[in-house]
Design an enzyme around this catalytic site. Structure first.
Site, PDB file in Angstrom:
ATOM      1  N   HIS A   9       1.845  -7.345  -0.258  1.00  0.00           N
ATOM      2  CA  HIS A   9       2.736  -6.190  -0.172  1.00  0.00           C
ATOM      3  C   HIS A   9       2.552  -5.498   1.176  1.00  0.00           C
ATOM      4  CE1 HIS A   9       3.448  -5.962  -4.605  1.00  0.00           C
ATOM      5  NE2 HIS A   9       2.245  -6.503  -4.648  1.00  0.00           N
ATOM      6  N   TYR A  38      -2.651  -1.488  -6.337  1.00  0.00           N
ATOM      7  CA  TYR A  38      -3.107  -2.684  -5.634  1.00  0.00           C
ATOM      8  C   TYR A  38      -4.601  -2.902  -5.844  1.00  0.00           C
ATOM      9  CZ  TYR A  38       1.200  -1.487  -3.163  1.00  0.00           C
ATOM     10  OH  TYR A  38       2.487  -1.152  -2.869  1.00  0.00           O
ATOM     11  N   HIS A 106       5.837  -9.880  -2.326  1.00  0.00           N
ATOM     12  CA  HIS A 106       6.498  -9.094  -3.367  1.00  0.00           C
ATOM     13  C   HIS A 106       7.965  -9.504  -3.479  1.00  0.00           C
ATOM     14  CE1 HIS A 106       7.288  -4.741  -5.005  1.00  0.00           C
ATOM     15  NE2 HIS A 106       7.576  -5.662  -5.883  1.00  0.00           N
ATOM     16  N   LYS A 113      13.544  -6.421  -3.338  1.00  0.00           N
ATOM     17  CA  LYS A 113      12.521  -5.948  -2.402  1.00  0.00           C
ATOM     18  C   LYS A 113      12.512  -6.803  -1.148  1.00  0.00           C
ATOM     19  CE  LYS A 113      10.707  -2.996  -5.363  1.00  0.00           C
ATOM     20  NZ  LYS A 113      10.690  -1.571  -5.174  1.00  0.00           N
ATOM     21  N   CYS A 115       9.647  -6.260   0.884  1.00  0.00           N
ATOM     22  CA  CYS A 115       8.202  -6.176   1.073  1.00  0.00           C
ATOM     23  C   CYS A 115       7.564  -7.549   0.909  1.00  0.00           C
ATOM     24  CB  CYS A 115       7.660  -5.191   0.038  1.00  0.00           C
ATOM     25  SG  CYS A 115       5.902  -5.222  -0.258  1.00  0.00           S
TER      26      CYS A 115
END
Length: 136
Positions: A9, A38, A106, A113, A115
């Site tokens: 990420h 995380y 991600h 997303k 990311c």
């Protein structure tokens, strides 16, 4: 917990701003979570900070938290060489414990997303191929 994915990420904070795991913990608490989602955070200088322990289910990718570990690079899309070296080290350490786990971003698990804003699968393919080449 059977880990099948190692998910990369980014914090999506401004490039160059050196946020920390403690900052992300505060952000996630502010969103009503129990804490940082995380398992690792990699700061701009490459320092690796711990978030959730690996044995706790993460809160970093909907639908995959119970079978994945998440690492977050601080920044949006311009990561330092030190960060990338630390990312490689974190993934390698996890791969020792979870050799069959897929390394992905991600965005590979959520099409809405972007990311971490780079192709993690291609990056890992190159990094792991270099390792194989050096062992021969």
């Amino acid at each position: 917990m059977k880990i099948t994915r190692l998910v990369v990420h980014c914090s999506d904070s401004p490039n160059g701003r050196d946020d920390s795991a403690a900052d992300i913990h505060r952000w996630h608490i502010g969103q009503g979570w129990v804490g940082i989602g995380y398992h690792r955070v990699i700061r701009r200088d490459g320092q690796v900070e711990h978030g959730r322990p690996d044995y706790w289910i993460g809160a970093h990718v909907v639908g995959h938290n119970s079978t994945s570990l998440g690492v977050c690079l601080i920044g949006r899309d311009q990561f330092t060489d030190a960060q990338m070296q630390s990312l490689e080290r974190v993934i390698r350490e996890w791969k020792v414990k979870y050799p069959d786990a897929e390394v992905c971003g991600h965005c590979d698990l959520d099409m809405h997303k972007t990311c971490p804003n780079f192709d993690v699968k291609s990056w890992w393919s190159v990094v792991s191929d270099i390792d194989e080449f050096n062992r021969v």
